[in-house]
Design a protein around this motif. Sequence first.
Motif, PDB file in Angstrom:
ATOM      1  N   TYR A   1     101.270  60.299 111.757  1.00 17.68           N
ATOM      2  CA  TYR A   1     101.875  60.840 112.898  1.00 17.68           C
ATOM      3  C   TYR A   1     100.782  61.199 113.782  1.00 17.68           C
TER       4      TYR A   1
ATOM      5  N   GLN B   1     100.852  63.930 117.172  1.00 23.16           N
ATOM      6  CA  GLN B   1     101.410  64.954 117.732  1.00 23.16           C
ATOM      7  C   GLN B   1     101.198  65.120 119.503  1.00 23.16           C
TER       8      GLN B   1
ATOM      9  N   GLY C   1     105.121  68.775 123.771  1.00 24.11           N
ATOM     10  CA  GLY C   1     106.293  68.397 123.935  1.00 24.11           C
ATOM     11  C   GLY C   1     107.004  67.098 123.307  1.00 24.11           C
ATOM     12  N   MET C   2     106.539  66.440 122.519  1.00 24.73           N
ATOM     13  CA  MET C   2     106.977  65.454 121.909  1.00 24.73           C
ATOM     14  C   MET C   2     107.163  65.373 120.344  1.00 24.73           C
ATOM     15  N   GLY C   3     107.142  66.479 119.891  1.00 26.88           N
ATOM     16  CA  GLY C   3     106.908  66.584 118.433  1.00 26.88           C
ATOM     17  C   GLY C   3     106.139  65.651 117.597  1.00 26.88           C
ATOM     18  N   LEU C   4     106.528  65.077 116.539  1.00 32.56           N
ATOM     19  CA  LEU C   4     105.769  64.097 115.820  1.00 32.56           C
ATOM     20  C   LEU C   4     106.179  62.923 115.771  1.00 32.56           C
TER      21      LEU C   4
ATOM     22  N   LEU D   1     105.948  58.896 114.312  1.00 33.42           N
ATOM     23  CA  LEU D   1     105.503  58.010 113.229  1.00 33.42           C
ATOM     24  C   LEU D   1     104.534  56.950 113.794  1.00 33.42           C
TER      25      LEU D   1
ATOM     26  N   PHE E   1      98.356  63.394 112.246  1.00 29.51           N
ATOM     27  CA  PHE E   1      98.697  64.117 110.775  1.00 29.51           C
ATOM     28  C   PHE E   1      98.938  62.868 109.845  1.00 29.51           C
TER      29      PHE E   1
ATOM     30  N   MET F   1     105.466  77.151 116.209  1.00 29.02           N
ATOM     31  CA  MET F   1     106.664  76.008 116.440  1.00 29.02           C
ATOM     32  C   MET F   1     107.459  75.686 115.238  1.00 29.02           C
TER      33      MET F   1
ATOM     34  N   PHE G   1     109.776  72.792 113.433  1.00 30.33           N
ATOM     35  CA  PHE G   1     110.276  71.414 113.415  1.00 30.33           C
ATOM     36  C   PHE G   1     111.512  71.128 112.333  1.00 30.33           C
TER      37      PHE G   1
ATOM     38  N   LEU H   1     110.317  60.002 107.607  1.00 32.93           N
ATOM     39  CA  LEU H   1     110.858  61.319 108.155  1.00 32.93           C
ATOM     40  C   LEU H   1     110.664  61.197 109.727  1.00 32.93           C
TER      41      LEU H   1
ATOM     42  N   PHE I   1     111.229  63.448 112.998  1.00 32.01           N
ATOM     43  CA  PHE I   1     111.057  64.808 113.708  1.00 32.01           C
ATOM     44  C   PHE I   1     112.008  65.016 114.978  1.00 32.01           C
ATOM     45  N   GLY I   2     112.509  66.395 115.194  1.00 34.30           N
ATOM     46  CA  GLY I   2     112.875  66.798 116.494  1.00 34.30           C
ATOM     47  C   GLY I   2     111.659  67.080 117.198  1.00 34.30           C
ATOM     48  N   LYS I   3     111.859  67.669 118.362  1.00 40.36           N
ATOM     49  CA  LYS I   3     110.718  68.066 119.403  1.00 40.36           C
ATOM     50  C   LYS I   3     110.057  69.541 119.197  1.00 40.36           C
ATOM     51  N   GLY I   4     110.953  70.227 118.556  1.00 41.36           N
ATOM     52  CA  GLY I   4     110.532  71.583 117.977  1.00 41.36           C
ATOM     53  C   GLY I   4     111.088  72.603 118.768  1.00 41.36           C
TER      54      GLY I   4
END
Lengths: 115, 116
Positions: free
Chosen positions: A35, A37, A40-43, A45, A90, B89, B91, B104, B106-109
């Motif tokens: 991933y 990161q 503001g975008m999260g993770l 893939l 990550f 944070m 998630f 998986l 993910f959301g943006k947190g």
Amino acid sequence: NAGVTQTPKFQVLKTGQSMTLQCAQDMNHEYMSWYRQDPGMGLRLIHYSVGAGITDQGEVPNGYNVSRSTTEDFPLRLLSAAPSQTSVYFCASSYFRLPGTDTQYFGPGTRLTVL
Amino acid sequence: AQKITQTQPGMFVQEKEAVTLDCTYDTSDPSYGLFWYKQPSSGEMIFLIYQGSYDQQNATEGRYSLNFQKARKSANLVISASQLGDSAMYFCAMRGLVSGNTPLVFGKGTRLSVIA
């Protein structure tokens, strides 16, 4: 168990350089993934693998290559680094398709800066 | 395909109070898993809690509980008795468990700040 290990922890590249981010796990997990990161975008893939010899693209695969020759290792290659690839990377691993045991475990991350 | 929505970019909570972090999801998989991760300022991703879509009861892990409402497609994280160390944070994530190789998502947190 060491869990999921990543090297290096930090890296600075110049535009156009190539490099490989290393990821290894000692839990005999079938599933491994990369991933990135961004703020503001999260993770998001990049690539993933469900076993040795099998890889597939994720949401943002462009500019990255992967291979999975062993269960333990899943390196991520940047072919020609660009400033847009500046991010925290990550690696994660898990058992696969075993409900309740498919929690992903993450490495500590690699902070990459491309100048 | 799966999608996770976390609508709260940031939350504040007083120390020792409870706080709920919202998460809604969308999926076409009949069977799926829902996860919450914590990311402190040091950067590592820490697994907190897991809920399977087939589980009859809401998951709990110490001070963390997952308020799972399947019909509403929500999987909110509840942290009881907040501590200063909970500032981080958070998630929400999910994966399908049936249709092929579903990674998986993910959301943006949500950034939680605990105030003394």
